[in-house]
Design an enzyme around this catalytic site. Sequence first.
Site, PDB file in Angstrom:
ATOM      1  N   SER A   1       2.872  -1.577   3.466  1.00 36.32           N
ATOM      2  CA  SER A   1       2.165  -2.860   3.444  1.00 36.32           C
ATOM      3  C   SER A   1       2.926  -3.855   2.586  1.00 36.32           C
ATOM      4  O   SER A   1       3.681  -3.474   1.678  1.00 36.32           O
ATOM      5  CB  SER A   1       0.742  -2.673   2.894  1.00 36.32           C
ATOM      6  N   ASP A   2       2.731  -5.118   2.884  1.00 35.48           N
ATOM      7  CA  ASP A   2       3.322  -6.174   2.076  1.00 35.48           C
ATOM      8  C   ASP A   2       2.394  -7.375   2.079  1.00 35.48           C
ATOM      9  O   ASP A   2       1.726  -7.649   3.088  1.00 35.48           O
ATOM     10  CB  ASP A   2       4.699  -6.584   2.613  1.00 35.48           C
ATOM     11  N   THR A   3       2.347  -8.064   0.957  1.00 36.11           N
ATOM     12  CA  THR A   3       1.476  -9.226   0.806  1.00 36.11           C
ATOM     13  C   THR A   3       2.256 -10.399   0.248  1.00 36.11           C
ATOM     14  O   THR A   3       3.025 -10.243  -0.715  1.00 36.11           O
ATOM     15  CB  THR A   3       0.297  -8.910  -0.147  1.00 36.11           C
TER      16      THR A   3
ATOM     17  N   ALA B   1       0.516  -7.678   5.753  1.00 35.69           N
ATOM     18  CA  ALA B   1       0.825  -6.858   6.924  1.00 35.69           C
ATOM     19  C   ALA B   1       0.666  -5.396   6.545  1.00 35.69           C
ATOM     20  O   ALA B   1       0.936  -5.000   5.406  1.00 35.69           O
ATOM     21  CB  ALA B   1       2.238  -7.119   7.411  1.00 35.69           C
TER      22      ALA B   1
END
Length: 200
Positions: free
Chosen positions: A68-70, A105
């Site tokens: 995940s990445d923010t 994501a």
Amino acid sequence: MAHLILASASPRRAELLKQIGLAFTTRPADVDETPEPAESAEAYVERLAREKALAVATQHPEALVIGSDTSVVLNGEILGKPVNRTDACATLARLSGEVHQVMTAVALAHRGQCRSCLVVTDVEFRQLGGDEINAYVASGEPMDKAGSYGIQGLGGIFVKELRGSYSAVVGLPLQQTAELLAQAGFPVWTNWPSSLESQE
């Protein structure tokens, strides 16, 4: 049953997975987080989530690996983690009274395949005073967070309105994560304990 791995060192993402009853191990992914030339914020966030999941999945091919990445985005510009307290204060001043986007994501890699999705949430800040910005930065909370704030902590008092996924703003969109796991044959609810205990 396949082993579940979270390809992240984020304690917030780990807490969210625990919240929905999942058992997992953490294996932080080491990927280059430099944006590509002319890459949009949306494409950047989803690419990193996929790269993190795939990087760990190559070492654990039978596992289900969540990446995940923010990113916090204001007027198309990615606001990363602050480099120092001055930078954090400047970022919060820019967010004051504005609507920004939190783009998170999530990707799931398993047996050579990788599915992913992007969640965009609109977050509106109220007007912030200089004294409270300084006090917040002095607390240390903003220093390891994209956009220089944490909605699940002290920074939650700055949020006037949120339109979208709260868990995505924290760091992992739970509904979409559960959907990806279900598509891979790993429905979250099968891990929930039974509550059919007799009442006394």
